[in-house]
Design an enzyme around this catalytic site. Structure first.
Site, short mmCIF file in Angstrom:
data_model
loop_
_atom_site.label_atom_id
_atom_site.label_comp_id
_atom_site.label_asym_id
_atom_site.label_seq_id
_atom_site.Cartn_x
_atom_site.Cartn_y
_atom_site.Cartn_z
N PHE A 239 36.55 44.77 33.42
CA PHE A 239 36.05 44.12 34.62
C PHE A 239 37.12 44.21 35.71
CE2 PHE A 239 34.99 40.47 37.32
CZ PHE A 239 33.67 40.80 37.57
N ASP B 228 40.46 38.93 27.09
CA ASP B 228 39.52 38.26 27.99
C ASP B 228 38.22 38.06 27.21
OD1 ASP B 228 37.57 37.59 29.84
OD2 ASP B 228 38.36 38.87 31.42
N TYR C 125 31.12 29.79 32.77
CA TYR C 125 29.78 29.80 33.42
C TYR C 125 28.83 30.83 32.86
CZ TYR C 125 32.31 33.33 36.17
OH TYR C 125 33.08 34.40 36.55
N LYS C 126 29.27 31.61 31.87
CA LYS C 126 28.36 32.63 31.33
C LYS C 126 27.58 32.01 30.15
CE LYS C 126 31.39 36.41 32.82
NZ LYS C 126 30.54 37.06 33.81
N ARG D 241 21.48 45.75 33.27
CA ARG D 241 22.07 44.92 32.21
C ARG D 241 21.13 43.76 31.88
NH1 ARG D 241 27.88 42.27 33.13
NH2 ARG D 241 26.64 41.07 34.59
C1 PLP Z 1 35.38 40.31 31.81
C2 PLP Z 1 35.36 39.39 32.98
N1 PLP Z 1 36.49 38.74 33.34
C3 PLP Z 1 36.50 37.91 34.40
C4 PLP Z 1 35.36 37.70 35.15
C5 PLP Z 1 35.33 36.81 36.34
O1 PLP Z 1 36.47 36.10 36.58
P1 PLP Z 1 36.43 34.90 37.62
O2 PLP Z 1 35.65 33.80 36.99
O3 PLP Z 1 37.84 34.60 37.86
O4 PLP Z 1 35.70 35.37 38.84
C6 PLP Z 1 34.18 38.34 34.81
C7 PLP Z 1 32.97 38.12 35.61
O5 PLP Z 1 31.90 38.59 35.37
C8 PLP Z 1 34.19 39.22 33.71
O6 PLP Z 1 33.08 39.88 33.37
#
Ligand code: PLP
Length: 421
Positions: free
Chosen positions: A125, A195, A220-221, A380
């Site tokens: 990402f 991550d 939030y996912k 997706r």
């Molecule tokens: C792998 C990954 N890391 C981080 C994030 C987002 O990070 P943040 O919440 O800091 O915007 C996402 C967002 O979709 C993601 O897919």
């Protein structure tokens, strides 16, 4: 899968009662929980109580009386079992990007300047790689991005400081073997930073069993904490007290209410808190974790994972049968699959299909997934076993098929692009 079969599978689903814990709009098939989880039914009332009672009536007393000050640790303790971590090791704070900044800096400091290379994937990402670019700049290091997972092992050498990976890739939904890659990183003298944005609450995770070094992830996912919900951060206890994380705010101080002029880090993961927690957002995540308590009683992660794999497998099969030109980007091997399915559509010649427009047409017909630009462009679909069922799979495939057969996606209302895709 026809709708009758889907209904039979849903009726036999041991997790089916969990869908009632969510508010989902009538007639919508929501397949984007990998981007923004659905709204738990209890969240509005709970946040309203936090606003009206805790804030409105309790005012500043609520930092103590409503336990606001303890939210980052208390939520971390609630999350820990879903991450393969122990209570006391996880902190809920800030965003994934900010937490990644903290842990990457810490990991490079642990290497004491002897190794400065961070290895990651080009398909990671973007925020992960952008943050890594800034951190390696500050340390005079380098970020090396691989084109495929098979390219990783040769880069784990005596110059590699950190292997930084997203456990489940945001585009393909491919899942790495965390234990194996962490072991390889350690054998080379590197540290492993994970991550878990697309893993937390949806695939089995064993941070301690994998001996990982640091981990971060989103609230939030799949965790359903709400838009912009706070993220989490974990550090293996063996790294406690060795280096400072770089955002040395007052709530990461050992004794914040002494108001000392000198920074002194708090022990353990508490040091990774920077400033004041976003109480209302934390309250949303706290409420969302009640759904996970309910899921625990119905079989926990094993049941979630079984259902998630069955849903994604059924969807892959459905797309393959109904959309001949689709190229599935997600591994068919369940050991390598997270909980989303991505595919591309033909881009050449007369058969060319605008994937963005197809997704807009799907959304127009009440099937919500998302679109990710890049090469290839991907549609997706995230499957959240807490609230998705086999009827969602069946409906998504049939609406997709109809849109493609009729080419109804090929209309200006679907082809013009919005800011958020
Ligand atoms: C792998 C990954 N890391 C981080 C994030 C987002 O990070 P943040 O919440 O800091 O915007 C996402 C967002 O979709 C993601 O897919």
């Amino acid at each position: 899968m026809n709708i009758e079969d889907a209904k039979r599978l849903d009726a036999a689903d041991p997790l089916r009662s969990l869908r009632d814990l969510f508010t989902l709009p009538e007639g919508i098939t929501y397949l984007d929980g990998n981007s923004l989880g659905a709204l738990p039914r209890a969240t509005p009332e709970r946040i309203q109580r936090a606003v009206e009672q805790e804030w409105g009536q309790g005012l500043i007393k609520s930092w103590n009386t409503a336990g606001w000050i303890d939210l980052p640790r208390r939520l971390g303790d609630r999350l820990a079992p879903w991450l393969g971590a122990r209570p006391g090791e996880v902190l809920v704070a800030d965003s994934t990007s900010v937490n990644l900044y903290k842990v990457l800096h810490a990991a490079l400091q642990l290497q004491q300047g002897k190794r400065k290379i961070v290895v990651s994937e080009r398909s990671n990402f973007p925020t992960d790689n952008y943050i890594a670019q800034s951190v390696v700049r500050a340390h005079g290091g380098e970020l090396i991005l691989t084109e495929s997972p098979e390219d990783i092992p040769p880069l784990l050498d005596e110059r590699c400081a950190v292997l930084m990976l997203t456990h489940v890739n945001y585009r393909s939904g491919r899942m790495h073997d965390m234990a194996l890659l962490t072991r390889w990183a350690h054998q080379a003298g590197a540290l492993a930073v994970w991550d878990l944005a697309h893993s937390a609450g949806i695939v089995p995770i064993d941070l301690l069993g994998s001996a990982a070094d640091f981990a971060v992830g989103c609230g939030y996912k799949y965790l359903n904490g709400g838009p912009g919900a706070p993220a989490f951060v974990w550090m293996h206890p063996r790294h406690e007290g060795q280096v400072w994380q770089p955002l040395t705010g007052w709530l990461g101080h050992a004794n914040p209410f002494d108001f000392d002029s000198e920074y002194q880090p708090a022990p353990g993961i508490q040091q990774y808190q920077c400033g004041t927690p976003a109480v209302l957002a934390m309250t949303g995540l706290d409420t969302a974790l009640d759904v996970y308590d309910a899921a625990q009683k119905l079989g926990g992660m094993k049941a979630l994972r079984n259902k998630s794999l069955a849903l994604t497998e059924a969807f892959i099969g459905g797309v393959e049968a109904r959309v001949p030109g689709a190229v599935i980007a997600t591994p068919r091997d369940s050991a390598l699959r997270g909980s989303q399915v991505s595919f591309s559509l033909p881009k050449d010649g007369d058969d060319s299909i605008d994937g963005y427009a197809v997704m807009q047409a799907l959304i127009h017909h009440g099937v919500i997934g998302d679109f990710r630009a890049g090469d290839p462009e991907l549609l997706r679909f995230g499957f959240a076993p807490l609230y998705n069922g086999f009827a969602d799979v069946s409906r998504a495939v049939s609406v997709l098929g109809e849109i493609l057969d009729s080419r109804s996606w090929d209309a200006p209302q679907f082809t013009s692009r919005s800011k958020v895709t």
